[in-house]
Design an enzyme around this catalytic site. Structure first.
Site, mmCIF file in Angstrom:
data_model
loop_
_atom_site.group_PDB
_atom_site.id
_atom_site.type_symbol
_atom_site.label_atom_id
_atom_site.label_comp_id
_atom_site.label_asym_id
_atom_site.label_seq_id
_atom_site.Cartn_x
_atom_site.Cartn_y
_atom_site.Cartn_z
ATOM 1 N N LYS A 71 -4.270 2.815 -2.251
ATOM 2 C CA LYS A 71 -5.556 3.892 -2.640
ATOM 3 C C LYS A 71 -5.409 4.685 -1.849
ATOM 4 O O LYS A 71 -4.591 4.946 -0.766
ATOM 5 C CB LYS A 71 -7.064 2.932 -2.335
ATOM 6 C CG LYS A 71 -7.394 1.700 -2.790
ATOM 7 C CD LYS A 71 -8.023 1.073 -1.619
ATOM 8 C CE LYS A 71 -8.290 -0.173 -2.723
ATOM 9 N NZ LYS A 71 -7.851 -0.569 -1.893
ATOM 10 N N MET B 240 -7.781 8.332 8.949
ATOM 11 C CA MET B 240 -8.492 8.611 7.556
ATOM 12 C C MET B 240 -9.218 10.145 7.970
ATOM 13 O O MET B 240 -10.615 9.937 6.833
ATOM 14 C CB MET B 240 -8.489 7.593 7.126
ATOM 15 C CG MET B 240 -8.047 6.824 6.829
ATOM 16 S SD MET B 240 -8.769 5.096 5.794
ATOM 17 C CE MET B 240 -9.082 4.077 6.923
ATOM 18 N N GLY C 35 0.096 -0.669 5.658
ATOM 19 C CA GLY C 35 0.476 0.293 6.828
ATOM 20 C C GLY C 35 -0.379 -0.658 7.748
ATOM 21 O O GLY C 35 -1.526 -0.795 8.136
ATOM 22 N N ASP D 122 -1.843 -2.029 11.361
ATOM 23 C CA ASP D 122 -2.157 -3.300 11.416
ATOM 24 C C ASP D 122 -2.727 -3.977 10.473
ATOM 25 O O ASP D 122 -3.893 -3.327 10.062
ATOM 26 C CB ASP D 122 -2.464 -3.546 12.408
ATOM 27 C CG ASP D 122 -2.266 -5.088 12.727
ATOM 28 O OD1 ASP D 122 -2.424 -5.656 13.637
ATOM 29 O OD2 ASP D 122 -4.265 -5.761 13.105
ATOM 30 N N ASP E 119 0.730 -1.648 -0.365
ATOM 31 C CA ASP E 119 0.297 0.157 -0.015
ATOM 32 C C ASP E 119 0.469 1.438 0.046
ATOM 33 O O ASP E 119 2.338 0.886 -0.042
ATOM 34 C CB ASP E 119 -0.934 -0.164 1.050
ATOM 35 C CG ASP E 119 -2.182 -1.009 1.407
ATOM 36 O OD1 ASP E 119 -2.561 -1.473 0.291
ATOM 37 O OD2 ASP E 119 -2.453 -1.169 2.339
ATOM 38 N N THR F 74 -0.091 -1.409 14.690
ATOM 39 C CA THR F 74 -1.399 -0.279 14.497
ATOM 40 C C THR F 74 -0.688 1.136 14.343
ATOM 41 O O THR F 74 -0.686 1.634 15.170
ATOM 42 C CB THR F 74 -2.464 -0.171 14.688
ATOM 43 O OG1 THR F 74 -4.112 0.483 14.036
ATOM 44 C CG2 THR F 74 -2.678 0.225 16.474
#
Length: 473
Positions: free
Chosen positions: A271, A384, A302, A304, A249, A332
């Site tokens: 993405k 995000m 990236g 966990d 990713d 994480t």
């Protein structure tokens, strides 16, 4: 070459240690591990020696050393604080052609003890010929991190299969090819996860299919952590070094990608807003296709893979295709980035719970329980969330979170380019304009501690809030 590296069989052989302190015990412990018959001469014995003698593991020969104590001895070690006594042991051993080591005195050693990595029956020895023992130990530490813990079990099972294999594959080249495939294939993967009986069956199946069936691929779903390559798990690194193909990713840092096997095929399936994005269905298809070609596939995510990573969806596809897989969790971002920013997720004075959510909501409009997310005395971590920062701010305020609740936006957490913006909840949307993806939003009183506990970034580097955004009280 100053020394010939050899591995001596000490089982039931008589060995003598002169000295009863900590240094002498460390050498004695190694001799006992090798199965030696150990006798010790010393006037004072430390607790470890006393316990070993009481248990019948070591024989206490006496308090005073005499040269005749070396008669019939295979190997001797002198580890006393007295130079004259150590020299006498060395000279007496040389006269009798007995191997001798005087601890920390290379000039009086007919053999030296290397730094050892023990994966019995696999043993790795590292020596600097006594010139730089600290460097040898540092090299050992690096190799310890690379060499798999289950190498010994793998070697033991392989050793038990060698005789049978020789009756089925008469040529050396065919047996070598067999073992190369086994040590890099399903046999090795099963050993790694403790499925030893299945690993034995895998060897037999591989032999049966030697000339009929193409190799079966495997997939490893690996969490790459939040960015700092030092936070990558040891198991993840080992599998990355074995991969034929790596699907990764955008969130996987360049530092982590640099650890992938150099000749592995790299496929970006990330993405990211403003970049070409690979549809999830295509990613699923690629993983299956590479595995069906018999390749060792690493799916690198990236953080966990099971925390907002859609890792479970990809595994469901592998299950349907009948492809073996394993999962290696990663640190994480919520744990890594906050730790590097000096923000504890919980604190007895500020937060008794921590909640993780994603700001990238599903297109069906499914709503979050904002009344629960807006509760006080808890830490809210939002993945995000930059693009939805205005909506997040509005909902938290509307559902009761105080406008002056401390917040932080951590950009590229744990990486050398990490940036931390701090402010309060009613400034979130404005503050987000000064951050770039990937960023993590943290809401809660624990953010107050960021300036006090920051260690990765100094207080001077911890970015103040932009003047246009922050209104000082």
């Amino acid at each position: 070459m100053d020394y010939l590296p050899i591995f001596a069989d000490l089982k039931r052989r008589p060995c003598l240690v002169v000295g009863g302190g900590n240094s002498a015990w460390r050498k004695t412990r190694m001799l006992l591990k090798a199965g030696a018959d150990v006798g010790v001469i010393a006037s004072k014995l430390n607790t470890d020696f006393e316990e070993a003698i009481a248990a019948g593991q070591v024989r206490h020969i006496g308090e005073e050393f005499t040269p005749s104590d070396l008669d019939g001895i295979f190997l001797a070690i002198a580890a006393t604080p007295y130079k004259a006594l150590n020299a006498l042991v060395y000279q007496s051993a040389n006269q009798r052609q007995v191997l001798v080591n005087v601890v920390d005195d290379t000039q009086r050693c007919s053999f030296i003890v290397p730094s050892i990595i023990d994966r019995s029956p696999i043993i790795v020895a590292i020596s600097s010929s006594g010139k730089a023992p600290v460097l040898a130990r540092l090299l050992r530490q690096k190799l310890e991190a690379i060499l798999l813990q289950h190498l010994g079990k793998m070697a033991t099972l392989a050793g038990g299969f060698r005789g049978y294999l020789a009756t089925k594959l008469p040529t050396f080249s065919s047996r070598r090819a067999f073992w190369e495939q086994a040590f890099n294939g399903r046999f090795a993967d099963l050993i790694a996860v403790g499925r030893h009986s299945e690993a034995q069956q895998a060897l037999e199946q591989q032999l049966q299919n030697q000339n009929h069936t193409p190799p079966t691929g495997q997939v490893a779903l690996i969490g790459a952590g939040p960015g700092d390559a030092g936070l990558l798990t040891l198991r993840g690194l080992q599998l990355m070094q074995q991969a034929d193909v790596v699907l990764y990713d955008y969130l996987v840092s360049d530092e982590v990608m640099a650890l992938v096997r150099r000749d592995a095929e790299l496929v970006c399936v990330g993405k990211k807003a403003g970049f070409h994005s690979v549809p999830q269905e295509q990613t699923n298809r690629l993983i299956v296709e590479y595995a069906q070609q018999g390749k060792r596939v690493v799916r690198l995510k990236g953080g966990d893979p099971f925390v907002f990573g859609r890792g479970a969806e990809e595994l469901e596809v592998l299950v349907e295709a009948g492809i073996d897989f394993q999962v290696v969790p990663g640190i994480t971002a919520a744990a890594g980035a906050t730790a590097y920013a000096g923000i504890p997720l919980t604190h007895r004075d500020y937060a008794q719970t921590a909640m993780f959510i994603t700001g990238h909501l599903k297109p069906d409009g499914q709503q979050l329980d904002w009344s629960t997310l807006a509760r006080g005395n808890q830490t809210l971590v939002i993945y995000m969330g930059l693009m939805k920062s205005s909506h997040i701010q509005q909902q938290l305020l509307q559902h009761g979170r105080a406008p002056d609740t401390p917040i932080a936006i951590i950009e590229r957490g744990t990486q050398a380019t990490q940036k931390v913006l701090t402010g309060q909840l009613d400034q979130l949307a404005d503050l987000a304009q000064h951050a770039a993806s990937p960023s993590l939003i943290v809401v809660g009183e624990v953010v107050k501690l960021s300036h006090k506990l920051a260690w990765f970034t100094t207080k001077e580097q911890l970015l103040p809030q932009p003047e246009a955004v922050v209104k000082l009280a």
